[in-house]
Scaffold this motif. Structure first.
Motif, PDB file in Angstrom:
ATOM      1  N   SER A  58       0.855  -1.187   0.000  1.00 43.36           N
ATOM      2  CA  SER A  58       0.000   0.000   0.000  1.00 43.36           C
ATOM      3  C   SER A  58       0.890   1.235   0.000  1.00 43.36           C
ATOM      4  CB  SER A  58      -0.942  -0.004   1.204  1.00 43.36           C
ATOM      5  OG  SER A  58      -0.214   0.024   2.410  1.00 43.36           O
ATOM      6  N   ILE A  59       0.479   2.194  -0.782  1.00 41.68           N
ATOM      7  CA  ILE A  59       1.201   3.458  -0.907  1.00 41.68           C
ATOM      8  C   ILE A  59       0.294   4.539  -0.336  1.00 41.68           C
ATOM      9  CG2 ILE A  59       2.369   5.044  -2.491  1.00 41.68           C
ATOM     10  CD1 ILE A  59       3.512   2.154  -2.569  1.00 41.68           C
ATOM     11  N   ARG A  60       0.798   5.283   0.615  1.00 37.46           N
ATOM     12  CA  ARG A  60       0.001   6.331   1.248  1.00 37.46           C
ATOM     13  C   ARG A  60       0.058   7.625   0.436  1.00 37.46           C
ATOM     14  NH1 ARG A  60      -0.317   5.795   7.475  1.00 37.46           N
ATOM     15  NH2 ARG A  60      -0.071   3.555   7.708  1.00 37.46           N
ATOM     16  N   GLY A  61      -0.914   8.485   0.714  1.00 34.10           N
ATOM     17  CA  GLY A  61      -0.912   9.805   0.113  1.00 34.10           C
ATOM     18  C   GLY A  61      -2.012   9.981  -0.907  1.00 34.10           C
ATOM     19  N   ALA A  62      -2.085  11.204  -1.434  1.00 30.98           N
ATOM     20  CA  ALA A  62      -3.141  11.564  -2.380  1.00 30.98           C
ATOM     21  C   ALA A  62      -3.087  10.709  -3.643  1.00 30.98           C
ATOM     22  CB  ALA A  62      -3.029  13.040  -2.745  1.00 30.98           C
TER      23      ALA A  62
END
Length: 137
Positions: A58-62
């Motif tokens: 999983s990659i966080r952020g907008a």
């Protein structure tokens, strides 16, 4: 006694959707949910299990979302199903008959072999599907 529950079916569907995502950018959960026709709340639970199993990241952020943790050709259907289902069960208990226990053990091993395909190899079914669509009498 289903061999694969909706967890396995939806999880494999989500993984296949991620494998078809062309570029290395993360796919947002709402996109996966929409494309794969999986309820978003349920998908979040499945992706969490797949992340803990090391199959997705999983990659966080907008611009965040999910990506496969490895190349699709290295991710095996059996591993996805086991991560979600706990195990591939043919029968969940032992019998008093050792011959039948051996039979069910072999059945379980053979079942796992059936699912010993990579995500990339699932494309063979796309080819079969296209053949069926273009078949004429």
């Amino acid at each position: 006694m289903p061999l694969i529950s909706t967890k396995g079916v939806y999880g494999l569907t989500a993984m296949y959707e991620l494998s078809k995502h062309e570029n290395d950018t993360p796919l947002q959960i709402k996109e996966i949910s929409s494309n794969a026709k999986i309820p978003q709340n349920y998908l979040e639970q499945l992706l969490s299990k797949l992340r803990h199993a090391g199959l997705v990241k999983s990659i966080r952020g907008a611009k965040g979302g999910y990506i496969l943790a490895d190349k699709p050709e290295n991710i095996i259907v059996k591993d996805i199903l086991i991560a979600l289902e706990g195990d591939l069960k043919v029968i969940d208990s032992k019998t008093e008959n050792p011959i039948l226990n051996m039979f069910f053990s072999d059945a379980k091993d053979n079942t796992k072999k059936i699912f010993d395909l990579s995500l990339t190899q699932l494309d063979e079914y796309q080819d079969k599907y296209n053949e069926v669509l273009h078949y004429s009498i």
